[in-house]
Design an enzyme around this catalytic site. Structure first.
Site, PDB file in Angstrom:
ATOM      1  N   SER A 116      -1.098  -0.052  -2.252  1.00  0.00           N
ATOM      2  CA  SER A 116      -2.115   0.316  -3.208  1.00  0.00           C
ATOM      3  C   SER A 116      -1.629   1.143  -4.393  1.00  0.00           C
ATOM      4  O   SER A 116      -2.325   1.262  -5.388  1.00  0.00           O
ATOM      5  CB  SER A 116      -3.215   1.090  -2.475  1.00  0.00           C
ATOM      6  OG  SER A 116      -2.707   2.305  -1.966  1.00  0.00           O
ATOM      7  N   LYS A 162      -0.587   9.127  -8.685  1.00  0.00           N
ATOM      8  CA  LYS A 162      -1.633   8.191  -8.261  1.00  0.00           C
ATOM      9  C   LYS A 162      -2.990   8.871  -8.398  1.00  0.00           C
ATOM     10  O   LYS A 162      -3.120  10.073  -8.108  1.00  0.00           O
ATOM     11  CB  LYS A 162      -1.360   7.805  -6.806  1.00  0.00           C
ATOM     12  CG  LYS A 162      -2.225   6.693  -6.241  1.00  0.00           C
ATOM     13  CD  LYS A 162      -1.769   6.373  -4.807  1.00  0.00           C
ATOM     14  CE  LYS A 162      -2.505   5.193  -4.192  1.00  0.00           C
ATOM     15  NZ  LYS A 162      -2.006   4.864  -2.833  1.00  0.00           N
ATOM     16  N   SER A 193       1.735   1.707   1.311  1.00  0.00           N
ATOM     17  CA  SER A 193       1.339   1.713  -0.105  1.00  0.00           C
ATOM     18  C   SER A 193       2.300   2.364  -1.086  1.00  0.00           C
ATOM     19  O   SER A 193       2.083   2.284  -2.292  1.00  0.00           O
ATOM     20  CB  SER A 193      -0.024   2.369  -0.269  1.00  0.00           C
ATOM     21  OG  SER A 193      -1.016   1.446   0.074  1.00  0.00           O
TER      22      SER A 193
END
Ligand code: GLN
Length: 494
Positions: A155, A80, A179
């Site tokens: 996310s 990420k 997330s």
């Protein structure tokens, strides 16, 4: 399956060690897959082709010399884009950090490299990890590999989509309110949030420091154990890191659930949960009963207030954490003329997107004199009540189960205009963030639109072993083996 990109990490590792394939072959396979799928999905913000190739070649050379760094040796994984990677752009999907190349690796990143993993690139997210759909990225949304009209969740939507479609063998995200688990559920992969303090937050761009944890995405429970194992353990650079030996997470993968006590959370099995998600969750609970577990209903009355408490605590912490983005030390600096204060105000106004601004305003308000006790103080009390609910639940059962997400993937744009509807996406995942306990999402099937459904297993602090034990049992009981249509090399680039 014929394509190397579809192997699990465990399978790829076996073939690497038998000398049948190389790490460069694995990298070529995921690169080929990404070249087909990226135009549909936009899972990645940065693909580090050169860096990845160099580490794959090094992994192959090491293995040829007999140096084996363990289960992730030579395996391509994606990170990420809020995980700091030395010399590779790290933006947290924000304009304010565009172009920023960290001068260091975060601890989890450094450990992955030491474990021989090949870092292929940085994946898309909601700006500063604030969101549940990856639509809040300043660089364009990611789409769901099962249906590109739908969101991948968030996310960590880019990491989830990459693991699901095979443009990475595994990936990492961060889970502050869900997330990792929620996008894993929406993309049909395994996603887990470790016990708070198990994986170092050093080098993870902070959102809400008392909640943030880095966690892995994978296509199997066994792979999840390998990914977590490479990153877990005490780190002197994170003051909240847990001291002591790292538990044997994978010790009970084949044990089954005979005799285990499993609590199904009453408050997460009713209103607001999609009927198909509910039915699928109950069906798995029944299978666990058939397999010898004692499944009982457990009431956790404070769960109802967890979401509201989270949406005060997380913004409060983010308003403090994001104060450092002032146009002075890194990232975007406004060219508007004026005083230093003007420069800072303009840099922030130009750099932050609307959701980030909303959170900073909410958090600043909740922390302000006169409101502190009413909002932030009250939310902290609710957090204690949520923790107490977990403590009494775990006095009665070994693990808790629930849906991961109240619905399957929603359409792009559907909740973007309604923050409250978006926030509700995390109703099942947030309680474990507030308590700091581990939780995992395992795919258990598809709804009638062909969209994946995730099943959540929660365990007490440092209970990763029993959490994985149940997750592996669920994996065997449901035999979810479907893949998104995009995960085939025949799909032509648009
Ligand atoms: N969707 C939640 C939020 O917007 C959780 C985000 C996260 O876990 N990073 O805050």
């Amino acid at each position: 399956m014929s394509d190397l990109a579809d192997l699990t990490i465990t399978e790829a590792g076996k073939r690497l060690r038998s000398g049948d394939i190389t790490s460069v072959d694995l990298l070529d396979a995921v690169t080929r897959r990404a070249s087909v799928t990226e135009s549909h999905l936009h899972a990645f913000l940065t693909l580090d082709g050169e860096g990845a190739r160099a580490s794959a070649e090094r992994a192959d050379a090491d293995l040829a010399k007999g140096t084996d760094h363990g289960p992730l040796h030579g395996i391509p994984v994606a990170l990420k884009d809020n995980m700091c990677t030395i010399g590779v752009e790290t933006t947290a999907s924000s304009k304010i950090l565009k172009g920023w190349k960290p001068p260091y690796d975060g601890t989890a990143v450094a450990r992955l490299k030491a474990a021989g993993a090949v870092i292929t690139g940085k994946t898309n997210l909601d700006e500063f990890a604030m969101g549940s759909s990856t639509e809040n990225s300043a660089f364009g949304e990611t789409r769901n590999p099962w249906s590109t009209d739908h969101v991948p969740g968030g996310s960590s939507g880019g990491s989830a989509a990459a693991a699901a479609v095979g443009s990475a063998f595994g990936s990492f995200g961060s889970d502050t309110g869900g997330s990792v688990r929620q996008p894993a559920a929406l993309c049909g992969v395994v996603g887990m949030k470790p016990t708070y303090g198990l994986v170092s937050r050093y080098g993870l761009i902070a959102f809400a420091s008392s909640l943030d944890q880095i966690g892995p995405f994978s296509r199997s429970v066994e792979d999840s154990v390998a990914l977590l194992g490479a990153t877990a353990g005490w780190d002197r650079y994170d003051a909240t890191s847990i001291k002591g030996p790292v538990p044997n997470f994978g010790g009970s993968l084949t044990t089954g659930v005979q005799g285990l006590k499993i609590g199904i959370v009453k408050e997460l099995m009713g209103e607001g949960i999609d009927p198909q998600v509910l039915a699928a969750t109950i069906a798995v609970a029944d299978k666990l009963t058939d397999a010898g577990a004692h499944v009982v209903e457990i009431s956790m009355p404070s769960t109802e207030y967890a979401l509201s408490a989270y949406y005060l605590i997380a913004p409060a912490e983010c308003s403090a954490n994001l104060a450092r983005f002032d146009g002075v030390r890194f990232g975007h600096r406004s060219t508007v003329e004026g005083t230093t204060e003007d420069m800072m105000a303009h840099s922030r106004a130009e750099g932050f997107g609307p959701e980030v601004v909303r959170r900073i305003l909410l958090g600043t308000y909740a922390l302000s004199a006169g409101y502190y006790d009413a909002f932030y103080g009250q939310a902290q009390k609710v957090r204690t009540l949520v923790r107490n609910d977990f403590t009494s639940a775990y006095a009665q059962v070994d693990v808790l189960i629930s849906p991961t997400s109240p619905t399957t993937a929603f359409r792009i744009g559907e909740r973007a205009v309604d923050p409250i509807a978006m926030y509700y996406s995390d109703v099942c995942t947030i309680p474990s963030n507030l308590s700091g306990d581990p939780a995992i999402s395992v795919p258990i099937g598809l709804d009638d639109e062909g969209l994946p459904i995730g099943f959540q297993i929660m365990a007490p602090a440092l209970g990763e072993e029993v959490m994985y034990q149940v997750a592996a049992a669920v994996e065997r009981l449901v035999e979810f083996d479907q893949r998104p249509a995009l995960a085939t090399s025949e799909v032509a680039p648009v």
